[in-house]
Write an enzyme that holds these catalytic residues in place. Structure first.
Site, PDB file in Angstrom:
ATOM      1  N   ASN A   9       0.879  -1.178   0.000  1.00 33.32           N
ATOM      2  CA  ASN A   9       0.000   0.000   0.000  1.00 33.32           C
ATOM      3  C   ASN A   9       0.912   1.222   0.000  1.00 33.32           C
ATOM      4  O   ASN A   9       1.413   1.635   1.038  1.00 33.32           O
ATOM      5  CB  ASN A   9      -0.892  -0.029   1.254  1.00 33.32           C
ATOM      6  N   LYS A  11       0.147   4.194  -0.538  1.00 33.09           N
ATOM      7  CA  LYS A  11      -0.549   5.406  -0.071  1.00 33.09           C
ATOM      8  C   LYS A  11      -0.245   6.571  -1.011  1.00 33.09           C
ATOM      9  O   LYS A  11      -0.054   6.350  -2.215  1.00 33.09           O
ATOM     10  CB  LYS A  11      -0.180   5.706   1.386  1.00 33.09           C
ATOM     11  N   HIS A  97      -9.748   1.258   4.083  1.00 36.53           N
ATOM     12  CA  HIS A  97      -8.550   1.518   4.889  1.00 36.53           C
ATOM     13  C   HIS A  97      -8.903   2.507   6.004  1.00 36.53           C
ATOM     14  O   HIS A  97      -9.705   3.424   5.796  1.00 36.53           O
ATOM     15  CB  HIS A  97      -7.435   2.074   4.000  1.00 36.53           C
ATOM     16  N   GLU A  99      -7.409   4.975   7.132  1.00 39.44           N
ATOM     17  CA  GLU A  99      -7.177   6.391   6.794  1.00 39.44           C
ATOM     18  C   GLU A  99      -8.358   6.949   6.009  1.00 39.44           C
ATOM     19  O   GLU A  99      -8.749   8.102   6.186  1.00 39.44           O
ATOM     20  CB  GLU A  99      -5.864   6.516   6.005  1.00 39.44           C
ATOM     21  N   GLU A 169      -6.133  -4.653  10.202  1.00 38.32           N
ATOM     22  CA  GLU A 169      -5.094  -3.668  10.498  1.00 38.32           C
ATOM     23  C   GLU A 169      -5.454  -2.910  11.774  1.00 38.32           C
ATOM     24  O   GLU A 169      -6.248  -1.957  11.726  1.00 38.32           O
ATOM     25  CB  GLU A 169      -4.984  -2.660   9.349  1.00 38.32           C
ATOM     26  N   GLY A 175       1.865   2.424  10.764  1.00 42.08           N
ATOM     27  CA  GLY A 175       2.850   3.497  10.655  1.00 42.08           C
ATOM     28  C   GLY A 175       3.483   3.893  11.978  1.00 42.08           C
ATOM     29  O   GLY A 175       4.132   4.935  12.079  1.00 42.08           O
ATOM     30  N   SER A 215       2.742  -2.029  10.462  1.00 35.15           N
ATOM     31  CA  SER A 215       4.179  -2.136  10.736  1.00 35.15           C
ATOM     32  C   SER A 215       4.767  -3.511  10.429  1.00 35.15           C
ATOM     33  O   SER A 215       5.646  -3.986  11.140  1.00 35.15           O
ATOM     34  CB  SER A 215       4.486  -1.707  12.175  1.00 35.15           C
TER      35      SER A 215
HETATM   36  P1  PGA Z   1       2.398   0.420   7.693  1.00 33.04           P
HETATM   37  O1  PGA Z   1       0.971   0.663   6.977  1.00 33.04           O
HETATM   38  O2  PGA Z   1       2.918  -0.890   7.155  1.00 33.04           O
HETATM   39  O3  PGA Z   1       3.234   1.580   7.308  1.00 33.04           O
HETATM   40  O4  PGA Z   1       2.128   0.335   9.167  1.00 33.04           O
HETATM   41  C1  PGA Z   1       0.068  -0.383   6.758  1.00 33.04           C
HETATM   42  C2  PGA Z   1      -1.184   0.130   6.112  1.00 33.04           C
HETATM   43  O5  PGA Z   1      -1.624   1.243   6.434  1.00 33.04           O
HETATM   44  O6  PGA Z   1      -1.778  -0.549   5.239  1.00 33.04           O
END
Ligand code: PGA
Length: 253
Positions: A9, A11, A97, A99, A169, A175, A215
Site C-alpha cells: 500500500n 498510499k 482503509h 485512513e 489492520e 505506521g 508495521s
Molecule cells: P504500515 O501501513 O505498514 O506503514 O504500518 C500499513 C497500512 O496502512 O496498510
C-alpha cells in the site's frame, strides 16, 4: 491452500519516476512466488497503467487501486469508478482503509456499496478492518471488528465471499512501528474466521485470505505470516523499499 498475499500500500507517496525506479529495483530481485502466492501493488491512480506495464507477463504479480467510488458513473467530479478501473485491467481494490474511514468519513454502508460496485465490475476487493487504540485498551476490539464485517460484508452471498480478501489492520499499529504481537494477530484472525464461519460455514471461512497490516517489516514478516490464520500482509512503509518488500514477499508461506 488459500491464497497467501503480500500487498503493498504505497498510499500517497512517490513521484512516477520514483515509483518506476522502485518497481525496476524490485523486479530485479529474485521473488520466490509459488502458485498459491501473489504480490499485489496498491499504487496511486495515475500510476496504475505504468506500473501494470512494468509487471506485464510476470505471473503472480498484480496491481490494486487504493480506493474507488460507490457509484458507477456520473457527475462526481474527481472520483474514479470500479468500471473505469476494470477497463484498465486493474485486479484488486483496497477498500475501507482506516485512513479513508477517518479522513474521508467512509461509513460501513458506503463501503458495502463500494464492495458491490467492485463485484459488479469484476474487481476483487481487499477489505480493511481494525480497531483504534482506545477500543483495544477497553478490550472490545472483537465486537468492534465484528460490526465492521457484519455491516459491510454480510449482505454478500456465500459465492461472493468465497476466496474473498480481508486485511486486519489494528490502527494503533499502522505506521507506528508497533506491530501487534504474533499472538494478538493470530487471535483476531482466528476470531474473524470464526465469525465468518458462523455466518457462511467453515468451507467459505477457510477459503478467505486474512492479511495482517500494521508495521509489517522485512524482519518480522516471517513470524507473523507463520501464524495459522495469517495469510500474508498489507504493507505500507516497508513496501516503499524494494529490498524490504521483496523480503516480505519471500516470507509468505
Ligand atoms: P504500515 O501501513 O505498514 O506503514 O504500518 C500499513 C497500512 O496502512 O496498510
Amino acid at each position: 491452500m488459500r491464497k497467501q498475499i503480500a500487498a503493498a500500500n504505497w498510499k500517497m507517496n512517490l513521484t512516477l519516476q520514483q515509483a518506476e525506479q522502485l518497481m525496476d529495483e524490485l523486479i530485479a530481485i529474485p521473488l520466490q512466488l509459488t502458485d498459491h502466492q501473489v504480490a499485489v501493488f496498491g499504487v496511486p491512480f495515475p500510476y496504475l497503467i505504468p506500473i501494470k506495464s512494468k509487471i506485464a507477463g510476470k505471473s503472480n504479480l498484480s496491481i490494486a487501486a487504493q480506493n474507488c467510488y460507490n457509484k458507477n458513473s456520473g457527475a462526481y467530479t474527481g472520483e474514479v469508478s470500479a468500471p473505469m478501473l476494470k477497463s484498465i485491467d486493474v485486479d484488486y481494490v483496497i477498500l475501507g482503509h482506516s485512513e479513508r474511514r477517518e479522513y474521508f468519513e467512509e461509513t460501513h454502508a458506503m463501503l458495502a456499496e463500494k464492495i458491490n460496485v467492485c463485484f459488479e465490475a469484476g474487481l476483487k476487493p481487499i477489505f480493511c478492518c481494525g480497531e483504534p487504540l482506545q477500543i483495544r485498551e477497553a478490550g472490545t476490539e472483537k465486537t468492534y471488528v465484528e460490526t465492521q464485517l457484519a455491516d459491510s460484508l454480510f449482505h454478500l452471498s456465500a459465492e461472493q465471499l468465497t476466496g474473498f480478501i480481508i486485511a486486519y489492520e489494528p490502527i494503533w499499529a499502522i505506521g507506528t512501528g508497533k506491530t501487534a504481537s504474533n499472538e494478538q494477530a493470530q487471535e483476531m484472525h482466528a476470531h474473524i474466521r470464526s465469525v465468518l464461519a458462523s455466518k457462511y460455514g467453515n468451507d467459505i471461512a477457510n477459503s478467505i485470505s486474512i492479511l495482517y497490516g500494521g508495521s509489517v517489516k522485512a524482519n518480522n514478516a516471517k513470524e507473523i505470516f507463520a501464524q495459522p490464520d495469517v495469510d500474508g500482509g498489507l504493507v505500507g512503509g516497508a513496501s516503499l523499499v524494494a529490498t524490504d518488500f521483496a523480503a516480505i514477499i519471500n516470507s509468505l508461506k
